[in-house]
Scaffold this motif. Structure first.
Motif, PDB file in Angstrom:
ATOM      1  N   THR A   1       0.824  -1.213   0.000  1.00 18.51           N
ATOM      2  CA  THR A   1       0.000   0.000   0.000  1.00 18.51           C
ATOM      3  C   THR A   1       0.861   1.267   0.000  1.00 18.51           C
ATOM      4  O   THR A   1       0.378   2.336  -0.341  1.00 18.51           O
ATOM      5  N   ARG A   2       2.136   1.132   0.350  1.00 14.69           N
ATOM      6  CA  ARG A   2       3.055   2.270   0.299  1.00 14.69           C
ATOM      7  C   ARG A   2       3.776   2.359  -1.039  1.00 14.69           C
ATOM      8  O   ARG A   2       4.169   3.437  -1.463  1.00 14.69           O
ATOM      9  N   ILE A   3       3.981   1.216  -1.687  1.00  7.01           N
ATOM     10  CA  ILE A   3       4.754   1.178  -2.927  1.00  7.01           C
ATOM     11  C   ILE A   3       3.910   1.510  -4.155  1.00  7.01           C
ATOM     12  O   ILE A   3       4.299   2.314  -4.996  1.00  7.01           O
ATOM     13  N   VAL A   4       2.755   0.862  -4.272  1.00  6.30           N
ATOM     14  CA  VAL A   4       1.946   0.940  -5.496  1.00  6.30           C
ATOM     15  C   VAL A   4       1.545   2.367  -5.879  1.00  6.30           C
ATOM     16  O   VAL A   4       1.575   2.698  -7.067  1.00  6.30           O
ATOM     17  N   PRO A   5       1.197   3.238  -4.951  1.00  2.56           N
ATOM     18  CA  PRO A   5       0.810   4.593  -5.375  1.00  2.56           C
ATOM     19  C   PRO A   5       1.902   5.355  -6.123  1.00  2.56           C
ATOM     20  O   PRO A   5       1.607   6.317  -6.820  1.00  2.56           O
ATOM     21  N   GLY A   6       3.141   4.914  -6.025  1.00  3.93           N
ATOM     22  CA  GLY A   6       4.230   5.582  -6.724  1.00  3.93           C
ATOM     23  C   GLY A   6       4.325   5.246  -8.202  1.00  3.93           C
ATOM     24  O   GLY A   6       5.132   5.825  -8.914  1.00  3.93           O
ATOM     25  N   TYR A   7       3.494   4.321  -8.680  1.00  6.27           N
ATOM     26  CA  TYR A   7       3.520   3.903 -10.081  1.00  6.27           C
ATOM     27  C   TYR A   7       2.298   4.430 -10.822  1.00  6.27           C
ATOM     28  O   TYR A   7       1.214   4.506 -10.259  1.00  6.27           O
ATOM     29  N   SER A   8       2.482   4.748 -12.087  1.00  9.43           N
ATOM     30  CA  SER A   8       1.363   5.166 -12.930  1.00  9.43           C
ATOM     31  C   SER A   8       0.547   3.936 -13.318  1.00  9.43           C
ATOM     32  O   SER A   8       1.003   2.801 -13.175  1.00  9.43           O
ATOM     33  N   GLU A   9      -0.647   4.172 -13.851  1.00  5.59           N
ATOM     34  CA  GLU A   9      -1.483   3.064 -14.339  1.00  5.59           C
ATOM     35  C   GLU A   9      -0.757   2.286 -15.433  1.00  5.59           C
ATOM     36  O   GLU A   9      -0.827   1.062 -15.483  1.00  5.59           O
ATOM     37  N   GLU A  10      -0.054   3.006 -16.307  1.00  6.31           N
ATOM     38  CA  GLU A  10       0.672   2.358 -17.395  1.00  6.31           C
ATOM     39  C   GLU A  10       1.791   1.481 -16.858  1.00  6.31           C
ATOM     40  O   GLU A  10       2.028   0.374 -17.360  1.00  6.31           O
ATOM     41  N   GLU A  11       2.495   1.962 -15.848  1.00  4.43           N
ATOM     42  CA  GLU A  11       3.570   1.172 -15.253  1.00  4.43           C
ATOM     43  C   GLU A  11       3.015  -0.081 -14.573  1.00  4.43           C
ATOM     44  O   GLU A  11       3.599  -1.164 -14.689  1.00  4.43           O
ATOM     45  N   LEU A  12       1.884   0.061 -13.869  1.00  6.87           N
ATOM     46  CA  LEU A  12       1.277  -1.105 -13.217  1.00  6.87           C
ATOM     47  C   LEU A  12       0.839  -2.135 -14.249  1.00  6.87           C
ATOM     48  O   LEU A  12       1.032  -3.342 -14.051  1.00  6.87           O
ATOM     49  N   ALA A  13       0.269  -1.677 -15.350  1.00  6.38           N
ATOM     50  CA  ALA A  13      -0.142  -2.599 -16.416  1.00  6.38           C
ATOM     51  C   ALA A  13       1.083  -3.288 -17.015  1.00  6.38           C
ATOM     52  O   ALA A  13       1.051  -4.490 -17.298  1.00  6.38           O
TER      53      ALA A  13
END
Length: 98
Positions: free
Chosen positions: A76-88
Motif C-alpha cells: 500500500t506504500r509502494i503501489v501509489p508511486g507507479y502510474s497506471e501504465e507502469e502497473l499494467a
C-alpha cells in the motif's frame, strides 16, 4: 569502434517501433518487485510468486493495494508511486514469465 555498439543498439530500438515503447517500462518498473518477490518474481519465502500469474489478476491486486481495499504492510506504500501504465506493464511482464 566502441561507439558503434551504442549507436547500433539505438538504431535497433528505433526500428522496433511502438511495441517496444509499450514493453519498455516493464523491466525497469518490475525491478522494484524482485527485492521481495524474488528473482524474476518467482517467490521468496512467504512472499508470493508473481511470475506466470494472470495479468488481469495481478493488475486487480495492484489496484486493490492502491485503493486500500487490500491492506498490506508494504504494497500500500509502494503501489501509489507507479502510474497506471507502469502497473499494467508490471502485470504484463510477470504474467509473461513462465
Amino acid at each position: 569502434m566502441t561507439h558503434r555498439l551504442p549507436i547500433a543498439a539505438a538504431l535497433l530500438l528505433a526500428l522496433a517501433g511502438p511495441s517496444a515503447a509499450v514493453a519498455g517500462p516493464a523491466p525497469l518498473a518490475a525491478q522494484g518487485c524482485v527485492g521481495c518477490h524474488g528473482p524474476e518474481g518467482r517467490g521468496a519465502g512467504a512472499v508470493p510468486a508473481l511470475a506466470g500469474r494472470d495479468a488481469a489478476e495481478l493488475q486487480a491486486l495492484l489496484n486493490a493495494f492502491r485503493s486500500g481495499d487490500r491492506p498490506a504492510t508494504i504494497m500500500t506504500r509502494i503501489v501509489p508511486g507507479y502510474s497506471e501504465e507502469e502497473l499494467a506493464a508490471v502485470a504484463a511482464h510477470f504474467a509473461g514469465l513462465r
